[in-house]
Enzyme design. Structure first.
Site, PDB file in Angstrom:
ATOM      1  N   GLY A 183       0.795  -1.299   0.041  1.00 32.64           N
ATOM      2  CA  GLY A 183      -0.035   0.120  -0.136  1.00 32.64           C
ATOM      3  C   GLY A 183       0.809   1.344   0.017  1.00 32.64           C
ATOM      4  CB  SER A 184       4.467   2.119  -0.830  1.00 30.36           C
ATOM      5  OG  SER A 184       4.674   1.715  -2.038  1.00 30.36           O
ATOM      6  CG  ASN A 185       1.770   3.118  -5.726  1.00 22.37           C
ATOM      7  OD1 ASN A 185       2.216   4.087  -6.374  1.00 22.37           O
ATOM      8  ND2 ASN A 185       2.492   2.098  -5.956  1.00 22.37           N
ATOM      9  CE  LYS A 202      -6.875 -12.183  -5.192  1.00 23.77           C
ATOM     10  NZ  LYS A 202      -6.588 -13.538  -5.437  1.00 23.77           N
ATOM     11  CB  ILE A 227     -12.769  -4.750 -11.360  1.00 22.56           C
ATOM     12  CG1 ILE A 227     -11.511  -4.471 -10.762  1.00 22.56           C
ATOM     13  CG2 ILE A 227     -13.664  -3.936 -10.715  1.00 22.56           C
ATOM     14  CD1 ILE A 227     -11.073  -4.079  -9.175  1.00 22.56           C
ATOM     15  CG  ASN A 270      -3.698  -1.087 -12.239  1.00 26.59           C
ATOM     16  OD1 ASN A 270      -3.783  -1.353 -10.961  1.00 26.59           O
ATOM     17  ND2 ASN A 270      -3.215  -2.053 -13.156  1.00 26.59           N
ATOM     18  CG  HIS A 292       1.596  -2.693 -15.103  1.00 26.69           C
ATOM     19  ND1 HIS A 292       1.164  -3.834 -14.382  1.00 26.69           N
ATOM     20  CD2 HIS A 292       2.359  -2.668 -15.906  1.00 26.69           C
ATOM     21  CE1 HIS A 292       1.805  -4.831 -15.011  1.00 26.69           C
ATOM     22  NE2 HIS A 292       2.597  -4.023 -15.804  1.00 26.69           N
ATOM     23  CB  SER A 331       1.123   2.399 -17.788  1.00 25.29           C
ATOM     24  OG  SER A 331       2.205   2.381 -18.393  1.00 25.29           O
ATOM     25  CG  ASP A 391      -1.688  -5.203 -16.263  1.00 24.89           C
ATOM     26  OD1 ASP A 391      -2.176  -4.531 -15.279  1.00 24.89           O
ATOM     27  OD2 ASP A 391      -0.973  -6.151 -15.778  1.00 24.89           O
ATOM     28  CD  GLU A 436       4.429   2.093  -9.424  1.00 20.10           C
ATOM     29  OE1 GLU A 436       3.336   1.894  -9.103  1.00 20.10           O
ATOM     30  OE2 GLU A 436       5.542   1.170  -9.205  1.00 20.10           O
TER      31      GLU A 436
HETATM   32  C1  GAR Z   1       3.431  -1.060  -7.371  1.00 20.90           C
HETATM   33  O1  GAR Z   1       4.650  -1.224  -8.342  1.00 20.90           O
HETATM   34  C2  GAR Z   1       2.229  -1.231  -8.734  1.00 20.90           C
HETATM   35  O2  GAR Z   1       2.935  -0.508  -9.990  1.00 20.90           O
HETATM   36  C3  GAR Z   1       2.324  -2.738  -8.791  1.00 20.90           C
HETATM   37  O3  GAR Z   1       2.340  -3.478  -7.509  1.00 20.90           O
HETATM   38  C4  GAR Z   1       3.162  -2.551  -6.648  1.00 20.90           C
HETATM   39  C5  GAR Z   1       2.330  -2.031  -5.377  1.00 20.90           C
HETATM   40  O4  GAR Z   1       3.215  -1.638  -4.645  1.00 20.90           O
HETATM   41  N1  GAR Z   1       1.128  -3.257  -9.647  1.00 20.90           N
HETATM   42  C6  GAR Z   1       1.058  -4.045 -10.338  1.00 20.90           C
HETATM   43  O5  GAR Z   1       2.104  -4.685 -10.795  1.00 20.90           O
HETATM   44  C7  GAR Z   1      -0.205  -4.336 -11.038  1.00 20.90           C
HETATM   45  N2  GAR Z   1      -0.113  -5.398 -12.138  1.00 20.90           N
HETATM   46  P1  GAR Z   1       2.288  -0.830  -3.346  1.00 20.90           P
HETATM   47  O6  GAR Z   1       1.551  -1.854  -2.600  1.00 20.90           O
HETATM   48  O7  GAR Z   1       3.715  -0.530  -2.232  1.00 20.90           O
HETATM   49  O8  GAR Z   1       1.668   0.517  -3.564  1.00 20.90           O
END
Ligand code: GAR
Length: 216
Positions: free
Chosen positions: A14-16, A93, A95, A109, A111, A143, A152, A181
């Site tokens: 969940g850092s994003n 997952k 949707i 999303n 990616h 992206s 994706d 990101e």
């Molecule tokens: C992020 O790098 C995101 O782009 C990726 O998962 C990571 C989640 O990091 N998502 C995918 O690969 C989706 N196909 P986070 O939990 O620290 O935000």
């Protein structure tokens, strides 16, 4: 200026999500994080939601074995909290159709590659960066795309480019991309708020239940 309500779906750290919450707090992003849903009871995302005082739920195939019921539970929670835009912040997952239909073009999303390259089923986390390095790419990136029923494949609304160095390991590249990101997602969401990025569809860019700061 409108404030939009964000509902998060997140599976892991969940850092994003945290970066977006922080941007809401500092005013870089004029939006409000209102609910967090995770499929993973032990996720960092749920811990962060608790820490931030944001309502959170764990909904998964364990809590809702029927996929249609899981879809409805997610949709109901988003509606109950008057969510305008659903943000997938590392959600692994698909949707469900009811949520997709109700939030048509309003589910985004992030990616960690320049889609359509290095996306699709099984392409997540370090697998993406391993594949980028193995194929000799000189650049990768981030992206942000509208979510559809597949992994994706929905329309890309914003991309940021990140160099790939010849000495990069997947871990080093992942860290460079994650750093990008953390600012890029909030910046992109703010462009949606201001109308610089216009999401497709019949509804106004900031959906109907968003409330103006200046409204009485
Ligand atoms: C992020 O790098 C995101 O782009 C990726 O998962 C990571 C989640 O990091 N998502 C995918 O690969 C989706 N196909 P986070 O939990 O620290 O935000």
């Amino acid at each position: 200026m409108k404030r939009m309500n964000i509902g998060f779906l997140a599976s892991h750290n969940g850092s994003n999500m945290q970066a977006i919450i922080n941007a809401c707090k500092t005013g870089v992003l004029q939006a409000s994080p209102v609910v967090v849903i995770s499929n993973n009871a032990g996720s960092g995302a749920l811990a962060r939601a608790k820490q931030e005082g944001i309502l959170s739920y764990r909904f998964s195939s364990k809590t809702h074995p029927d996929p249609a019921e899981l879809d409805l539970a997610i949709l109901d929670a988003m509606l109950e909290h008057q969510v305008d835009i659903i943000v997938l912040a590392g959600y692994m997952k698909k949707i469900g159709p009811k949520t997709l239909s109700h939030f048509s073009s309003r589910i985004l999303n992030i990616h960690p590659s320049l889609l359509p390259k290095f996306g699709g089923k099984g392409m997540y986390g370090s697998r993406v960066h391993q594949a980028v390095i193995a194929s000799g790419e000189k650049e990768s990136g981030v992206s942000i795309h509208i979510v559809d029923a597949e992994y994706d494949t929905g329309p890309v609304i914003a991309q940021a480019r990140v160099p790939v160095e010849s000495v990069d390991t997947p871990e080093v590249l992942a860290s460079r991309i994650l750093q990008c990101e953390h600012t890029f997602f909030a910046e992109t969401l703010q462009k949606i708020v201001t109308g610089e990025i216009v999401l497709p569809g019949p509804r106004a860019n900031v959906p109907k239940n968003a409330v103006s700061d200046t409204d009485p």
